[in-house]
Each structure stands twice: as structure tokens, then as C-alpha cells.
Design a protein around this motif. Structure first.
Motif, PDB file in Angstrom:
ATOM      1  N   ALA A  55       0.832  -1.193   0.000  1.00  0.00           N
ATOM      2  CA  ALA A  55       0.000   0.000   0.000  1.00  0.00           C
ATOM      3  C   ALA A  55       0.872   1.251   0.000  1.00  0.00           C
ATOM      4  O   ALA A  55       2.027   1.218   0.410  1.00  0.00           O
ATOM      5  CB  ALA A  55      -0.908   0.004   1.231  1.00  0.00           C
ATOM      6  N   ASP A  56       0.285   2.340  -0.447  1.00  0.00           N
ATOM      7  CA  ASP A  56       0.922   3.653  -0.383  1.00  0.00           C
ATOM      8  C   ASP A  56       0.355   4.335   0.860  1.00  0.00           C
ATOM      9  O   ASP A  56      -0.862   4.546   0.952  1.00  0.00           O
ATOM     10  CB  ASP A  56       0.602   4.446  -1.652  1.00  0.00           C
ATOM     11  N   ILE A  57       1.212   4.632   1.822  1.00  0.00           N
ATOM     12  CA  ILE A  57       0.789   5.159   3.122  1.00  0.00           C
ATOM     13  C   ILE A  57       1.431   6.527   3.325  1.00  0.00           C
ATOM     14  O   ILE A  57       2.661   6.633   3.331  1.00  0.00           O
ATOM     15  CB  ILE A  57       1.196   4.197   4.258  1.00  0.00           C
ATOM     16  N   ASN A  58       0.591   7.557   3.477  1.00  0.00           N
ATOM     17  CA  ASN A  58       1.100   8.918   3.600  1.00  0.00           C
ATOM     18  C   ASN A  58       0.365   9.690   4.684  1.00  0.00           C
ATOM     19  O   ASN A  58      -0.811   9.447   4.947  1.00  0.00           O
ATOM     20  CB  ASN A  58       0.906   9.669   2.276  1.00  0.00           C
ATOM     21  N   MET A  59       1.065  10.658   5.260  1.00  0.00           N
ATOM     22  CA  MET A  59       0.434  11.622   6.141  1.00  0.00           C
ATOM     23  C   MET A  59       0.128  12.848   5.297  1.00  0.00           C
ATOM     24  O   MET A  59       1.026  13.405   4.645  1.00  0.00           O
ATOM     25  CB  MET A  59       1.357  12.000   7.307  1.00  0.00           C
ATOM     26  N   LEU A  60      -1.142  13.274   5.266  1.00  0.00           N
ATOM     27  CA  LEU A  60      -1.525  14.452   4.481  1.00  0.00           C
ATOM     28  C   LEU A  60      -1.200  15.737   5.230  1.00  0.00           C
ATOM     29  O   LEU A  60      -0.606  16.656   4.678  1.00  0.00           O
ATOM     30  CB  LEU A  60      -3.016  14.402   4.133  1.00  0.00           C
ATOM     31  N   VAL A  61      -1.635  15.792   6.472  1.00  0.00           N
ATOM     32  CA  VAL A  61      -1.315  16.865   7.412  1.00  0.00           C
ATOM     33  C   VAL A  61      -1.243  16.193   8.773  1.00  0.00           C
ATOM     34  O   VAL A  61      -1.627  15.031   8.921  1.00  0.00           O
ATOM     35  CB  VAL A  61      -2.366  18.013   7.410  1.00  0.00           C
ATOM     36  N   SER A  62      -0.798  16.893   9.754  1.00  0.00           N
ATOM     37  CA  SER A  62      -0.660  16.310  11.090  1.00  0.00           C
ATOM     38  C   SER A  62      -1.940  15.581  11.505  1.00  0.00           C
ATOM     39  O   SER A  62      -3.023  16.170  11.520  1.00  0.00           O
ATOM     40  CB  SER A  62      -0.342  17.420  12.097  1.00  0.00           C
ATOM     41  N   GLY A  63      -1.822  14.271  11.781  1.00  0.00           N
ATOM     42  CA  GLY A  63      -2.947  13.488  12.265  1.00  0.00           C
ATOM     43  C   GLY A  63      -3.937  13.016  11.221  1.00  0.00           C
ATOM     44  O   GLY A  63      -4.966  12.447  11.566  1.00  0.00           O
ATOM     45  N   VAL A  64      -3.653  13.235   9.936  1.00  0.00           N
ATOM     46  CA  VAL A  64      -4.554  12.786   8.856  1.00  0.00           C
ATOM     47  C   VAL A  64      -3.725  11.979   7.865  1.00  0.00           C
ATOM     48  O   VAL A  64      -2.703  12.454   7.361  1.00  0.00           O
ATOM     49  CB  VAL A  64      -5.237  13.971   8.144  1.00  0.00           C
ATOM     50  N   TYR A  65      -4.207  10.748   7.567  1.00  0.00           N
ATOM     51  CA  TYR A  65      -3.421   9.793   6.789  1.00  0.00           C
ATOM     52  C   TYR A  65      -4.227   9.262   5.616  1.00  0.00           C
ATOM     53  O   TYR A  65      -5.417   8.981   5.750  1.00  0.00           O
ATOM     54  CB  TYR A  65      -2.990   8.633   7.698  1.00  0.00           C
ATOM     55  N   LYS A  66      -3.568   9.112   4.470  1.00  0.00           N
ATOM     56  CA  LYS A  66      -4.190   8.549   3.268  1.00  0.00           C
ATOM     57  C   LYS A  66      -3.458   7.277   2.906  1.00  0.00           C
ATOM     58  O   LYS A  66      -2.240   7.258   2.798  1.00  0.00           O
ATOM     59  CB  LYS A  66      -4.146   9.513   2.097  1.00  0.00           C
ATOM     60  N   ILE A  67      -4.245   6.209   2.689  1.00  0.00           N
ATOM     61  CA  ILE A  67      -3.697   4.919   2.313  1.00  0.00           C
ATOM     62  C   ILE A  67      -4.440   4.448   1.071  1.00  0.00           C
ATOM     63  O   ILE A  67      -5.676   4.484   1.026  1.00  0.00           O
ATOM     64  CB  ILE A  67      -3.860   3.877   3.451  1.00  0.00           C
ATOM     65  N   THR A  68      -3.690   4.003   0.056  1.00  0.00           N
ATOM     66  CA  THR A  68      -4.290   3.525  -1.182  1.00  0.00           C
ATOM     67  C   THR A  68      -3.604   2.244  -1.625  1.00  0.00           C
ATOM     68  O   THR A  68      -2.414   2.050  -1.375  1.00  0.00           O
ATOM     69  CB  THR A  68      -4.183   4.572  -2.297  1.00  0.00           C
ATOM     70  N   TRP A  69      -4.376   1.371  -2.268  1.00  0.00           N
ATOM     71  CA  TRP A  69      -3.801   0.159  -2.843  1.00  0.00           C
ATOM     72  C   TRP A  69      -4.755  -0.435  -3.865  1.00  0.00           C
ATOM     73  O   TRP A  69      -5.936  -0.108  -3.911  1.00  0.00           O
ATOM     74  CB  TRP A  69      -3.468  -0.862  -1.762  1.00  0.00           C
ATOM     75  N   THR A  70      -4.206  -1.343  -4.668  1.00  0.00           N
ATOM     76  CA  THR A  70      -4.972  -2.150  -5.610  1.00  0.00           C
ATOM     77  C   THR A  70      -4.751  -3.607  -5.258  1.00  0.00           C
ATOM     78  O   THR A  70      -3.615  -4.049  -5.106  1.00  0.00           O
ATOM     79  CB  THR A  70      -4.537  -1.883  -7.065  1.00  0.00           C
ATOM     80  N   GLU A  71      -5.844  -4.349  -5.123  1.00  0.00           N
ATOM     81  CA  GLU A  71      -5.781  -5.763  -4.760  1.00  0.00           C
ATOM     82  C   GLU A  71      -5.660  -6.640  -6.010  1.00  0.00           C
ATOM     83  O   GLU A  71      -6.015  -6.197  -7.106  1.00  0.00           O
ATOM     84  CB  GLU A  71      -7.059  -6.152  -4.011  1.00  0.00           C
ATOM     85  N   PRO A  72      -5.231  -7.886  -5.838  1.00  0.00           N
ATOM     86  CA  PRO A  72      -5.203  -8.814  -6.973  1.00  0.00           C
ATOM     87  C   PRO A  72      -6.581  -9.030  -7.606  1.00  0.00           C
ATOM     88  O   PRO A  72      -6.675  -9.442  -8.754  1.00  0.00           O
ATOM     89  CB  PRO A  72      -4.681 -10.116  -6.357  1.00  0.00           C
ATOM     90  N   THR A  73      -7.645  -8.738  -6.868  1.00  0.00           N
ATOM     91  CA  THR A  73      -9.006  -8.840  -7.415  1.00  0.00           C
ATOM     92  C   THR A  73      -9.283  -7.753  -8.445  1.00  0.00           C
ATOM     93  O   THR A  73     -10.237  -7.858  -9.206  1.00  0.00           O
ATOM     94  CB  THR A  73     -10.051  -8.681  -6.295  1.00  0.00           C
ATOM     95  N   GLY A  74      -8.462  -6.694  -8.422  1.00  0.00           N
ATOM     96  CA  GLY A  74      -8.724  -5.514  -9.234  1.00  0.00           C
ATOM     97  C   GLY A  74      -9.459  -4.440  -8.454  1.00  0.00           C
ATOM     98  O   GLY A  74      -9.723  -3.357  -8.962  1.00  0.00           O
TER      99      GLY A  74
END
Length: 178
Positions: A55-74
Motif C-alpha cells: 500500500a501507499d501510506i502517507n500523512m496528508l497533514v498532522s494526524g490525517v493519513y491517506k492509504i491507497t492500494w490495488t488488490e489482486p481482485t482488481g
């Protein structure tokens, strides 16, 4: 767990249980800075569980996090965690085949990637079913990073309650009964 999230380091190693406004219940673990584990306890793919999802794991601003990924299912997933407010927003982009055949995905994905890839090739992927929902975080635990006990077995009825009530993990965040 009662702490203020400020940095990415505060977020990594945290174990969450949350319930979307549509009633779907998920369990999710920020295993490290590039992988997540999760179990699904409610919704159209309840019973599904996954470990070591890149997954791509990032902090957007202090205390706020965005996580994105693509599964093998699509399936594509985008989660925005606001743990200080015990909220998150998630958008799941289910391929048409998952909407029509969710039972194929209700397994431990890691042992059935070939099945997921075959279904992705066999069935229609478009149009995608887009599910954008807010959720309330009902549990946060300090599991520490790379703890393979957090998501280590299939979900069972009552598991989230066992975890929230302190019946699942010991003081070192290891499963009590293995």
C-alpha cells in the motif's frame, strides 16, 4: 488506546476496527510504512482477510493519513484516517465481477491469489461499483509494527467485540489463544 496522532510514526503499527455508515465492519492494521493487513467482518465480502497487502501510506497533514492500494481482485481502495477524531472516509472501487461474485473473494486472499487473478480475467471488471462511506473508529490498539499476530486468522462472529473487550490480545499484543 488514548494518544494524539501527529506524525506518520504515530500511525504506523496501529490496529483499528471501524464501522462504515452503511453498517460494514472492517478491521485494519498499519503493519509498516508500505504494507497493511485487514479482516472484513461485515458487508458484501465479510469473511475476507488479507496480510501483507502492499500500500501507499502517507500523512496528508498532522494526524490525517491517506492509504491507497490495488488488490489482486482488481479492487482499488482509498482510505483517509482521522484517528484523533475517531473517523475515516473510505472509497472502495469494486470491479463488476466482485459485485456479482463476492463469494469468490471471501477467503484468505494470500493463499488464493491465482483464483483472484483468474476471476479478474474471466469476469467483467467494468463498470466498477464505487462505495464511498464515512466510518466511525470503534477501536484503536498499539500493536507495534510488523506484528504478525494482529491479523493472523480468519474472522469469526464476535471477533471485533472480543478485541474491543480485551479478550483477544495479551498485554504484549499477541493472540491469547493460538
Amino acid at each position: 488506546m488514548n494518544k494524539e496522532f501527529k506524525t506518520l510514526a504515530d500511525f504506523l503499527g496501529t490496529h483499528f476496527i471501524y464501522t462504515y455508515d452503511n453498517g460494514w465492519e472492517y478491521e485494519w492494521y498499519a503493519k509498516n510504512d508500505h504494507t497493511v493487513d485487514y479482516r472484513i467482518h461485515g458487508g458484501m465480502v465479510a469473511g475476507r482477510w488479507v496480510t501483507d497487502q502492499e500500500a501507499d501510506i502517507n500523512m496528508l497533514v498532522s494526524g490525517v493519513y491517506k492509504i491507497t492500494w490495488t488488490e489482486p481482485t482488481g479492487t482499488d481502495v482509498a482510505l483517509d484516517f482521522m484517528p484523533n477524531d475517531k473517523k475515516l472516509h473510505g472509497t472502495i472501487f469494486f470491479p463488476k465481477w466482485v459485485e456479482e461474485h463476492p463469494e469468490i473473494t471471501v477467503t484468505y486472499q494470500n493463499e488464493h491469489i491465482d483464483v483472484m487473478e483468474a476471476a479478474r480475467e474471466k469476469y467483467a471488471t467494468y463498470p466498477k461499483l464505487v462505495v464511498p462511506e464515512f466510518a466511525n473508529i470503534t477501536y484503536m490498539g498499539a500493536a507495534g509494527q510488523n506484528n504478525n499476530d494482529v491479523i493472523s486468522e480468519a474472522p469469526y462472529a464476535g471477533m471485533p467485540t472480543d478485541i474491543r473487550n480485551g479478550h483477544y490480545f495479551d498485554e504484549n499484543y499477541h493472540r491469547k489463544h493460538q
